[in-house]
Scaffold this motif. Structure first.
Motif, mmCIF file in Angstrom:
data_model
loop_
_atom_site.group_PDB
_atom_site.id
_atom_site.type_symbol
_atom_site.label_atom_id
_atom_site.label_comp_id
_atom_site.label_asym_id
_atom_site.label_seq_id
_atom_site.Cartn_x
_atom_site.Cartn_y
_atom_site.Cartn_z
ATOM 1 N N TRP A 98 0.823 -1.213 0.000
ATOM 2 C CA TRP A 98 0.000 0.000 0.000
ATOM 3 C C TRP A 98 0.857 1.263 0.000
ATOM 4 O O TRP A 98 0.344 2.370 -0.070
ATOM 5 C CB TRP A 98 -0.937 -0.022 1.210
ATOM 6 C CG TRP A 98 -2.182 0.778 1.103
ATOM 7 C CD1 TRP A 98 -2.547 1.829 1.897
ATOM 8 C CD2 TRP A 98 -3.257 0.608 0.171
ATOM 9 N NE1 TRP A 98 -3.779 2.323 1.515
ATOM 10 C CE2 TRP A 98 -4.242 1.589 0.455
ATOM 11 C CE3 TRP A 98 -3.488 -0.277 -0.877
ATOM 12 C CZ2 TRP A 98 -5.426 1.694 -0.256
ATOM 13 C CZ3 TRP A 98 -4.676 -0.171 -1.593
ATOM 14 C CH2 TRP A 98 -5.616 0.803 -1.294
ATOM 15 N N LYS A 113 1.522 2.479 9.582
ATOM 16 C CA LYS A 113 0.417 3.155 10.274
ATOM 17 C C LYS A 113 -0.860 3.156 9.441
ATOM 18 O O LYS A 113 -1.963 3.194 9.984
ATOM 19 C CB LYS A 113 0.816 4.593 10.618
ATOM 20 C CG LYS A 113 1.585 4.706 11.916
ATOM 21 C CD LYS A 113 1.782 6.147 12.317
ATOM 22 C CE LYS A 113 2.552 6.220 13.638
ATOM 23 N NZ LYS A 113 2.846 7.617 14.024
ATOM 24 N N GLN A 114 -0.700 3.115 8.122
ATOM 25 C CA GLN A 114 -1.890 3.118 7.277
ATOM 26 C C GLN A 114 -2.669 1.806 7.359
ATOM 27 O O GLN A 114 -3.745 1.680 6.769
ATOM 28 C CB GLN A 114 -1.494 3.423 5.833
ATOM 29 C CG GLN A 114 -0.485 2.473 5.240
ATOM 30 C CD GLN A 114 0.128 3.019 3.968
ATOM 31 O OE1 GLN A 114 -0.496 3.774 3.221
ATOM 32 N NE2 GLN A 114 1.365 2.653 3.697
ATOM 33 N N TYR A 115 -2.152 0.824 8.114
ATOM 34 C CA TYR A 115 -2.875 -0.420 8.356
ATOM 35 C C TYR A 115 -3.649 -0.381 9.676
ATOM 36 O O TYR A 115 -4.362 -1.329 10.005
ATOM 37 C CB TYR A 115 -1.906 -1.615 8.351
ATOM 38 C CG TYR A 115 -1.504 -2.033 6.956
ATOM 39 C CD1 TYR A 115 -2.019 -3.191 6.377
ATOM 40 C CD2 TYR A 115 -0.629 -1.261 6.204
ATOM 41 C CE1 TYR A 115 -1.664 -3.570 5.094
ATOM 42 C CE2 TYR A 115 -0.263 -1.631 4.912
ATOM 43 C CZ TYR A 115 -0.789 -2.783 4.368
ATOM 44 O OH TYR A 115 -0.441 -3.156 3.084
ATOM 45 N N ARG A 167 -11.535 3.818 4.164
ATOM 46 C CA ARG A 167 -10.893 3.373 5.402
ATOM 47 C C ARG A 167 -10.975 4.464 6.448
ATOM 48 O O ARG A 167 -10.778 5.643 6.152
ATOM 49 C CB ARG A 167 -9.430 2.978 5.137
ATOM 50 C CG ARG A 167 -9.347 1.689 4.334
ATOM 51 C CD ARG A 167 -7.916 1.294 3.979
ATOM 52 N NE ARG A 167 -7.916 -0.042 3.401
ATOM 53 C CZ ARG A 167 -8.165 -0.310 2.121
ATOM 54 N NH1 ARG A 167 -8.423 0.687 1.276
ATOM 55 N NH2 ARG A 167 -8.164 -1.555 1.677
#
Length: 604
Positions: A376, A381-383, A397
């Motif tokens: 991604w 952190k984007q998870y 999201r």
């Protein structure tokens, strides 16, 4: 440095240990990436064979080098509940590829067996080796060198590790793993376990047992307990191989379909033909592997991954050891309780905040490397998000909630269920073994008792039915390792030993086989290395020898003086009858080549 000092130090040791093999691996990745794929350099006959069955517009697109071609590796079959939903995924992937100007082809299929079907059956002795067969089959599919990236459709026990080994071996290609999700909640796992114990005691019949099992495993998707299949999905997400928030969305839902289409678009966006080229061999590094081990411990995941992660890491030139896994466990608290480590299933875990909540807590505590590359993009952190469906059918999201939706299932770092992850390496004069303590109550973690030796789980079951096991003992089940019979899981023992423990007896299991994903309340020293068939001391134990298993101290010993022990011959056991039938004769070479459990039990 984004992880706390202790995690960074472990990572650095892995990096230094791996430097020669990792540098050689990356050189191969870079060489392969520079060489292609370049379809215009294929002979006309090569290329014509490669797109002969395609529609005219795809043939035209694949005639040049400007349109990305996505290879699909699928483990679809309609016997495995978890893999049945993959039947429709190639169509979705091809449609999504066309929408962004790409092409997708099914590059190959891989076998996918179900340990739930083969438990206690001869076919279970092919299970572990099926991982390496899957890696080999994937290599065959990708060997045509027609592809700019690949997506991997797999979810269950050996399938995802096998696909990962192959993906890392084709490290010059971007790789996105696409799951199908867990089945909806059926009969609670603890109720199913109770019926199994009642059946083992002869208190209910086969009809009642089958009814309970069918109500538990009742539809498409993975089994809902937190075994190897669902541990796989956690690993793929925390290692950045899934798109964010993907792991535990149920099959055959609009959100699952939207996530599949989105993963396709992302795979095509990160090829060498675009501006975000992300070859998986460069993307996955020592930090990614450590993040996987952290996630395994924080969730109380499957002990199968003490072998699979070692083998996966090796495919990327990284040397992970059991000592690394145990040391990480000492620094990572248990933040989730999902059956068999609790009463909840993965749907409850997902509803409580799931992986997004867990990842945020672990990052904030400095236990994950946040500064990793993912499919991604950069940064983990984007998870720390929840994936949801927009009104237009696309994915959106949102940051995961600050509070757990159910603190019986998932807790913040400040309220950890226990201070360690619960995976221990036991050492002593029996060699090394793995034990998972997250589901074992503290009062059961030390057992010192006479050994009763068996050479098959059926022998122990027969002794139980004959009333011969109503006492304290340690069951030693040997000649169950990779070289002996392929290292089957021994879950038929769980109900029997659970009954005896409930009757007040001190019992434990010591084996060179596996218990793995569903390891439960009975202390089990598994993956004993060296195995009996490789000359291990476990092959010298005799009935009545005192064995001491101390999970807290990390020791496993037979209390026989060294001189006496070394004077003994390994017990003679005829294994020939375990090497034929249901395909076992075809795996003779695998049994001979298999490495030890602590080296991944691989044939490569």
């Amino acid at each position: 440095m984004t992880a706390k000092r202790e995690i960074e130090a472990i990572t650095e040791r892995i990096r230094e240990r791996s430097r020669p093999s990792r540098e050689a691996y990356l050189a191969r990745v870079d060489e392969a990436a520079a060489a292609g794929p370049n379809r215009t350099t294929l002979s006309c006959g090569n290329l014509a064979h490669g797109f002969a069955a395609c529609a005219p517009q795809d043939k035209a697109a694949l005639s040049g080098d400007t349109v990305p071609n996505l290879g699909i590796i699928t483990s679809y079959n309609d016997m495995l509940s978890a893999h049945q939903p993959f039947e429709t995924f190639p169509r979705l992937i091809k449609e999504a590829a066309h929408e962004v100007g790409g092409v997708a082809q099914v590059a190959g299929g891989v076998p996918a067996m179900c340990d739930g079907v083969t438990q206690g059956q001869p076919g279970m002795e092919l299970s572990l080796f099926s991982r390496d067969v899957i890696a080999l089959a994937t290599a065959v599919g990708l060997s045509h060198n027609m592809f700019d990236a690949a997506v991997y459709l797999g979810i269950c026990d050996k399938i995802v590790p096998g696909l990962a080994i192959a993906a890392f071996s084709f490290g010059h290609l971007p790789a996105v793993f696409i799951p199908a999700g867990p089945m909806t909640t059926g009969l609670p796992n603890d109720e199913k376990a109770k019926v199994r114990q009642l059946y083992a005691e002869g208190k209910v019949g086969r009809e009642a047992l089958l009814d309970a099992e069918a109500k538990s495993y009742h539809g498409p998707g993975t089994c809902t307990f937190y075994g190897t299949a669902n541990s796989n999905q956690m690993l793929m997400e925390i290692m950045g191989l899934h798109t964010p928030g993907t792991s535990f969305v149920n099959p055959n839902t609009p959100l699952r379909e939207a996530l599949t289409r989105e993963a396709t678009r992302r795979a095509l966006a990160i090829t060498a033909l675009g501006n975000e080229f992300t070859p998986v061999g460069r993307m996955i590094d020592e930090r990614s592997i450590v993040n996987g081990v952290v996630g395994l411990n924080a969730t109380g995941g499957s002990t199968n991954h003490t072998m699979h992660l070692v083998a996966m890491a090796a495919a990327a030139g990284i040397k992970l050891t059991w000592a690394d896994i145990e040391e990480i466990s000492e620094h990572v608290p248990l933040l989730a309780r999902v059956y068999p480590n609790g009463l909840a299933d993965v749907n409850h875990f997902h509803a409580a905040g799931g992986l997004g909540f867990l990842i945020r807590e672990l990052i904030d505590a400095g236990l994950l490397h946040e500064d990793v590359q993912t499919v991604w993009g950069p940064g983990l952190k984007q998870y720390a998000v929840e994936a949801k469906l927009n009104t237009d059918g696309t994915v959106t999201r949102e940051p995961t909630p600050k509070e757990s939706g159910n603190e019986k299932v998932l807790v913040p770092f400040s309220k950890a269920f226990q201070p360690t992850g619960g995976i221990r390496v036991l050492q002593g004069n029996l060699g090394q073994a793995i034990i998972k303590t997250s589901a074992v109550k503290s009062e059961y973690r030390t057992v010192e008792a006479p050994a009763i030796v068996f050479h098959a789980q059926e022998e122990l079951q027969a002794a139980f039915k004959a009333g011969e096991l109503d006492r304290d003992f340690i069951a030693v089940i040997r000649f169950q390792g990779p070289k002996a019979n392929g290292m089957p899981e021994l879950h038929k023992l769980t109900p029997v030993l659970g009954v005896l423990q409930d009757r007040g007896y001190k019992v434990a299991l010591v084996t060179d086989g596996r218990m793995s994903g569903a390891s439960g309340k009975v202390p089990a020293a598994i993956h004993v290395t060296p195995e009996a068939a490789d000359g291990g001391v476990i092959g010298k134990i005799e009935d009545g020898d005192t064995v001491r298993l101390d999970a807290d101290a990390g020791t496993l010993e037979v209390l026989v003086d060294q001189e006496t022990l070394m004077a003994r011959e390994t017990a003679p056991v005829d294994l020939s009858h375990r090497h034929f039938g249901l395909g076992r004769e075809l795996f003779a070479g695998f049994r001979q080549l298999a490495s030890t459990a602590d080296q991944g039990a691989a044939v490569f």
